[in-house]
Design a protein around this motif. Sequence first.
Motif, mmCIF file in Angstrom:
data_model
loop_
_atom_site.group_PDB
_atom_site.id
_atom_site.type_symbol
_atom_site.label_atom_id
_atom_site.label_comp_id
_atom_site.label_asym_id
_atom_site.label_seq_id
_atom_site.Cartn_x
_atom_site.Cartn_y
_atom_site.Cartn_z
ATOM 1 N N PRO A 97 4.695 4.539 34.085
ATOM 2 C CA PRO A 97 5.308 3.522 33.216
ATOM 3 C C PRO A 97 4.330 2.416 32.804
ATOM 4 O O PRO A 97 4.302 2.002 31.642
ATOM 5 N N ALA A 98 3.501 1.943 33.731
ATOM 6 C CA ALA A 98 2.530 0.890 33.391
ATOM 7 C C ALA A 98 1.464 1.414 32.432
ATOM 8 O O ALA A 98 1.056 0.712 31.500
ATOM 9 N N THR A 99 1.021 2.644 32.648
ATOM 10 C CA THR A 99 0.010 3.243 31.771
ATOM 11 C C THR A 99 0.593 3.456 30.377
ATOM 12 O O THR A 99 -0.071 3.185 29.369
ATOM 13 N N GLN A 100 1.830 3.916 30.302
ATOM 14 C CA GLN A 100 2.489 4.084 29.007
ATOM 15 C C GLN A 100 2.580 2.749 28.268
ATOM 16 O O GLN A 100 2.268 2.668 27.075
ATOM 17 N N LEU A 157 -1.396 -1.226 23.169
ATOM 18 C CA LEU A 157 -2.748 -1.311 22.636
ATOM 19 C C LEU A 157 -2.904 -0.583 21.303
ATOM 20 O O LEU A 157 -3.463 -1.116 20.348
ATOM 21 N N PHE A 158 -2.399 0.648 21.219
ATOM 22 C CA PHE A 158 -2.645 1.496 20.050
ATOM 23 C C PHE A 158 -1.416 1.773 19.192
ATOM 24 O O PHE A 158 -1.496 2.512 18.215
ATOM 25 N N ASP A 159 -0.255 1.236 19.575
ATOM 26 C CA ASP A 159 0.991 1.478 18.848
ATOM 27 C C ASP A 159 1.368 2.959 18.845
ATOM 28 O O ASP A 159 1.939 3.465 17.896
ATOM 29 N N TRP A 160 1.007 3.669 19.920
ATOM 30 C CA TRP A 160 1.394 5.065 20.053
ATOM 31 C C TRP A 160 2.867 5.150 20.407
ATOM 32 O O TRP A 160 3.416 4.252 21.061
ATOM 33 N N LYS A 161 3.503 6.227 20.023
ATOM 34 C CA LYS A 161 4.894 6.499 20.398
ATOM 35 C C LYS A 161 4.861 7.445 21.595
ATOM 36 O O LYS A 161 4.132 8.439 21.591
ATOM 37 N N VAL A 162 5.660 7.150 22.612
ATOM 38 C CA VAL A 162 5.682 7.950 23.829
ATOM 39 C C VAL A 162 7.114 8.404 24.092
ATOM 40 O O VAL A 162 8.050 7.621 23.942
ATOM 41 N N SER A 163 7.265 9.673 24.469
ATOM 42 C CA SER A 163 8.594 10.188 24.810
ATOM 43 C C SER A 163 8.484 11.058 26.058
ATOM 44 O O SER A 163 7.509 11.801 26.231
ATOM 45 N N PRO A 164 9.497 10.970 26.938
ATOM 46 C CA PRO A 164 9.448 11.758 28.177
ATOM 47 C C PRO A 164 9.581 13.250 27.897
ATOM 48 O O PRO A 164 10.294 13.664 26.985
ATOM 49 N N MET A 165 8.851 14.043 28.684
ATOM 50 C CA MET A 165 8.969 15.497 28.630
ATOM 51 C C MET A 165 8.661 16.025 30.016
ATOM 52 O O MET A 165 7.492 16.155 30.395
ATOM 53 N N GLY A 166 9.696 16.275 30.778
ATOM 54 C CA GLY A 166 9.505 16.699 32.165
ATOM 55 C C GLY A 166 8.821 15.594 32.943
ATOM 56 O O GLY A 166 9.155 14.413 32.785
ATOM 57 N N PRO A 167 7.821 15.930 33.750
ATOM 58 C CA PRO A 167 7.135 14.904 34.534
ATOM 59 C C PRO A 167 6.105 14.101 33.733
ATOM 60 O O PRO A 167 5.538 13.155 34.236
ATOM 61 N N ALA A 168 5.881 14.482 32.489
ATOM 62 C CA ALA A 168 4.874 13.811 31.666
ATOM 63 C C ALA A 168 5.533 12.948 30.597
ATOM 64 O O ALA A 168 6.737 13.010 30.379
ATOM 65 N N ALA A 169 4.732 12.145 29.929
ATOM 66 C CA ALA A 169 5.158 11.368 28.769
ATOM 67 C C ALA A 169 4.279 11.820 27.609
ATOM 68 O O ALA A 169 3.054 11.674 27.651
ATOM 69 N N ILE A 202 2.546 11.847 24.009
ATOM 70 C CA ILE A 202 2.014 10.793 23.146
ATOM 71 C C ILE A 202 1.920 11.306 21.719
ATOM 72 O O ILE A 202 1.339 12.360 21.457
ATOM 73 N N ASP A 203 2.499 10.541 20.796
ATOM 74 C CA ASP A 203 2.350 10.798 19.363
ATOM 75 C C ASP A 203 1.432 9.704 18.835
ATOM 76 O O ASP A 203 1.802 8.527 18.800
ATOM 77 N N THR A 204 0.211 10.084 18.446
ATOM 78 C CA THR A 204 -0.765 9.100 17.981
ATOM 79 C C THR A 204 -0.621 8.786 16.500
ATOM 80 O O THR A 204 -1.314 7.913 15.992
ATOM 81 N N GLY A 205 0.253 9.495 15.812
ATOM 82 C CA GLY A 205 0.473 9.237 14.394
ATOM 83 C C GLY A 205 -0.157 10.295 13.508
ATOM 84 O O GLY A 205 -0.861 11.200 13.971
ATOM 85 N N GLU A 206 0.084 10.174 12.240
ATOM 86 C CA GLU A 206 -0.384 11.146 11.256
ATOM 87 C C GLU A 206 -1.903 11.288 11.304
ATOM 88 O O GLU A 206 -2.631 10.304 11.302
ATOM 89 N N GLY A 207 -2.354 12.527 11.381
ATOM 90 C CA GLY A 207 -3.784 12.810 11.389
ATOM 91 C C GLY A 207 -4.420 12.809 12.764
ATOM 92 O O GLY A 207 -5.552 13.245 12.919
ATOM 93 N N GLY A 208 -3.716 12.312 13.778
ATOM 94 C CA GLY A 208 -4.270 12.276 15.132
ATOM 95 C C GLY A 208 -3.789 13.445 15.959
ATOM 96 O O GLY A 208 -2.798 14.093 15.622
ATOM 97 N N ILE A 209 -4.489 13.737 17.036
ATOM 98 C CA ILE A 209 -4.023 14.781 17.943
ATOM 99 C C ILE A 209 -3.098 14.153 18.968
ATOM 100 O O ILE A 209 -3.198 12.964 19.274
ATOM 101 N N GLY A 210 -2.174 14.936 19.475
ATOM 102 C CA GLY A 210 -1.245 14.456 20.489
ATOM 103 C C GLY A 210 -1.832 14.559 21.875
ATOM 104 O O GLY A 210 -2.865 15.195 22.101
ATOM 105 N N GLY A 211 -1.154 13.916 22.803
ATOM 106 C CA GLY A 211 -1.603 13.953 24.181
ATOM 107 C C GLY A 211 -0.448 13.700 25.122
ATOM 108 O O GLY A 211 0.714 13.723 24.715
ATOM 109 N N HIS A 212 -0.774 13.456 26.373
ATOM 110 C CA HIS A 212 0.268 13.066 27.322
ATOM 111 C C HIS A 212 -0.319 12.249 28.466
ATOM 112 O O HIS A 212 -1.518 12.276 28.718
ATOM 113 N N ILE A 213 0.571 11.501 29.086
ATOM 114 C CA ILE A 213 0.259 10.685 30.257
ATOM 115 C C ILE A 213 0.994 11.323 31.425
ATOM 116 O O ILE A 213 2.169 11.678 31.298
#
Length: 114
Positions: free
Chosen positions: A16-19, A25-37, A39-50
Amino acid sequence: MGNNVVHFEIGCQDSPATQKFYTSLFDWKVSPMGPAAMIDTGEGGIGGHITALGHEPHQYLTFYVEVEDLAAALKKAEELGGKTVIPPTQIPTGSFAWFSDPGGNVVGLWKPAS
């Protein structure tokens, strides 16, 4: 053409603190998915997870490169002086593996589900 970087992962002890840090900092959108969160970095960026693994390594960053054959890519990495860290592992959306390069940097490999 080379293999694409398709995903990144941020490991932590306090998800939660890392999210909160990265979304603020970057205005990323984060949504839960199982044990991970996820990350949607926006149009043109690659996604990730925390994720908080609950064991070592706690803090890490890695990127994932898409490959057709995880075992073959790991074998080639080992032939070039790398080491397998996590063998091919299946998850609902595909399979991944980790290797370390000769200098110790950990890189992820990704194969999406067919």
